[in-house]
Design a protein around this motif. Structure first.
Motif, short mmCIF file in Angstrom:
data_model
loop_
_atom_site.label_atom_id
_atom_site.label_comp_id
_atom_site.label_asym_id
_atom_site.label_seq_id
_atom_site.Cartn_x
_atom_site.Cartn_y
_atom_site.Cartn_z
N GLU A 177 3.07 4.33 10.68
CA GLU A 177 2.62 4.77 9.34
C GLU A 177 1.17 4.32 9.16
O GLU A 177 0.75 3.33 9.76
N VAL A 178 0.46 5.04 8.32
CA VAL A 178 -0.96 4.70 8.07
C VAL A 178 -1.21 4.55 6.57
O VAL A 178 -0.43 5.05 5.74
N ALA A 179 -2.28 3.87 6.26
CA ALA A 179 -2.66 3.69 4.84
C ALA A 179 -4.16 3.42 4.77
O ALA A 179 -4.78 2.98 5.75
N GLN A 180 -4.70 3.74 3.59
CA GLN A 180 -6.10 3.41 3.31
C GLN A 180 -6.13 2.16 2.44
O GLN A 180 -5.37 2.06 1.48
N PHE A 181 -6.97 1.19 2.79
CA PHE A 181 -7.11 -0.03 1.99
C PHE A 181 -8.44 0.08 1.22
O PHE A 181 -9.51 0.02 1.82
N SER A 182 -8.29 0.27 -0.10
CA SER A 182 -9.50 0.47 -0.91
C SER A 182 -10.22 -0.86 -1.11
O SER A 182 -9.68 -1.93 -0.83
N VAL A 183 -11.43 -0.80 -1.62
CA VAL A 183 -12.22 -2.03 -1.81
C VAL A 183 -11.62 -2.94 -2.87
O VAL A 183 -12.02 -4.09 -3.00
N SER A 184 -10.62 -2.43 -3.60
CA SER A 184 -9.97 -3.29 -4.61
C SER A 184 -8.74 -4.01 -4.05
O SER A 184 -8.15 -4.85 -4.72
N HIS A 185 -8.38 -3.71 -2.79
CA HIS A 185 -7.21 -4.38 -2.19
C HIS A 185 -7.57 -5.83 -1.85
O HIS A 185 -8.73 -6.13 -1.51
N CYS A 186 -6.59 -6.70 -1.90
CA CYS A 186 -6.86 -8.14 -1.65
C CYS A 186 -7.41 -8.36 -0.24
O CYS A 186 -8.10 -9.34 0.04
N LEU A 187 -7.15 -7.42 0.65
CA LEU A 187 -7.68 -7.54 2.03
C LEU A 187 -9.20 -7.68 2.00
O LEU A 187 -9.81 -8.35 2.86
N LEU A 188 -9.82 -7.04 0.99
CA LEU A 188 -11.29 -7.05 0.96
C LEU A 188 -11.84 -8.45 0.69
O LEU A 188 -13.01 -8.72 0.94
N GLN A 189 -10.98 -9.35 0.22
CA GLN A 189 -11.44 -10.74 0.07
C GLN A 189 -11.66 -11.36 1.46
O GLN A 189 -12.60 -12.11 1.70
N ASN B 286 0.87 -1.17 0.00
CA ASN B 286 0.00 0.00 0.00
C ASN B 286 0.91 1.23 0.00
O ASN B 286 2.13 1.11 0.02
N HIS B 287 0.28 2.42 -0.04
CA HIS B 287 1.04 3.67 0.10
C HIS B 287 1.03 4.03 1.58
O HIS B 287 0.05 4.59 2.09
N TRP B 288 2.10 3.66 2.25
CA TRP B 288 2.18 3.90 3.69
C TRP B 288 2.73 5.30 3.95
O TRP B 288 3.73 5.69 3.33
N LEU B 289 2.06 6.04 4.82
CA LEU B 289 2.40 7.45 5.02
C LEU B 289 2.59 7.76 6.50
O LEU B 289 1.97 7.12 7.35
N HIS B 290 3.42 8.75 6.77
CA HIS B 290 3.61 9.15 8.18
C HIS B 290 2.45 9.99 8.70
O HIS B 290 2.26 10.13 9.90
N HIS B 291 1.72 10.58 7.74
CA HIS B 291 0.54 11.39 8.13
C HIS B 291 -0.61 11.03 7.20
O HIS B 291 -0.39 10.82 6.00
N ALA B 292 -1.81 11.00 7.75
CA ALA B 292 -2.99 10.70 6.92
C ALA B 292 -3.22 11.87 5.96
O ALA B 292 -3.13 13.04 6.36
N ILE B 293 -3.48 11.57 4.69
CA ILE B 293 -3.79 12.64 3.72
C ILE B 293 -5.28 12.64 3.43
O ILE B 293 -5.74 13.17 2.43
N TRP B 294 -6.03 11.99 4.28
CA TRP B 294 -7.49 11.98 4.19
C TRP B 294 -8.03 12.41 5.56
O TRP B 294 -7.32 12.24 6.58
N PRO B 295 -9.23 12.97 5.62
CA PRO B 295 -9.72 13.48 6.91
C PRO B 295 -9.92 12.36 7.93
O PRO B 295 -10.40 11.28 7.59
N LEU B 296 -9.49 12.62 9.16
CA LEU B 296 -9.66 11.66 10.26
C LEU B 296 -10.43 12.36 11.38
O LEU B 296 -10.21 13.53 11.65
#
Ligand SMILES: C=C(O[C@@H]1C=C(C(=O)O)C=C[C@H]1O)C(=O)O
Length: 180
Positions: free
Chosen positions: A128-140, A10-20
């Motif tokens: 680090e944080v990341a967003q896992f989209s619905v297309s990521h294999c985790l969603l299986q 995933n794109h792992w980031l030190h800061h969230a670039i989406w609202p939390l």
């Protein structure tokens, strides 16, 4: 059908670039034990072990986490609370550490956090944080748990325990307390 271990690419980031929300900020960047937080905020906490496999870290995985290429136990679990899966966690535990500590080698369905946080010399490195989209294999995995397909937030960090480094990744599954 998916196979373990699940990819954490995933794109792992030190800061969230989406609202939390404030709560999400606290849960994602809190440096204490997630086990302790879940025990305090949900009922019937338990650990369900999904898979434990001994593997050689790939050079890219090792580099990604600042670890040496080494044999690790890849441990994947669900942290359960309120009668459902709250978190999917994947941890890389050096085989050298397991060889030196039988209590860790026999962890079973006891939480890794209860082992780690009993050590006064434990150091948690950058989260680090990341967003896992619905297309990521985790969603299986999400689908197999009959949870709604939704974007999930995850965090990862490396713990230092003496000369050993343990990578821990925790992904908050849909319907977890993180999204309440
Ligand atoms: C690192 C911790 O341990 C938790 C328990 C885990 C396990 O039992 O495999 C894995 C990751 C964590 O969510 C913690 O409680 O913070």
């Amino acid at each position: 059908m998916f196979k373990y271990p699940l990819s954490l690419e995933n794109h792992w980031l030190h800061h969230a670039i989406w609202p939390l929300t404030e709560l999400q900020q606290q849960w994602l960047f809190g440096t204490g034990s997630l086990t302790a937080k879940l025990k305090a905020n949900t009922n019937q906490f338990s650990v369900e072990v999904l898979s434990e496999k001994h593997m050689m870290l790939t050079e890219s995985d090792a580099l990604m986490c600042g670890l040496a290429v080494q044999n690790v136990l890849v441990r994947e679990v669900l942290l359960m609370g309120n009668g459902q899966a709250q978190v999917y966690a994947q941890s890389w535990i050096p085989t050298d550490l397991l060889d030196n500590d039988l209590s860790l080698a026999a962890l079973g369905d006891r939480p890794l956090g209860e082992y780690l946080f009993q050590h006064a010399d434990l150091i948690r490195n950058t989260i680090e944080v990341a967003q896992f989209s619905v297309s990521h294999c985790l969603l299986q995995l999400v689908k197999s748990l009959n949870l709604p397909a939704a974007c999930c937030y995850g965090r990862r960090s490396v713990f230092s325990l003496a000369e050993h480094k343990i990578m821990v990744c925790e992904i908050f599954l849909p319907n977890s307390v993180l999204y309440r």
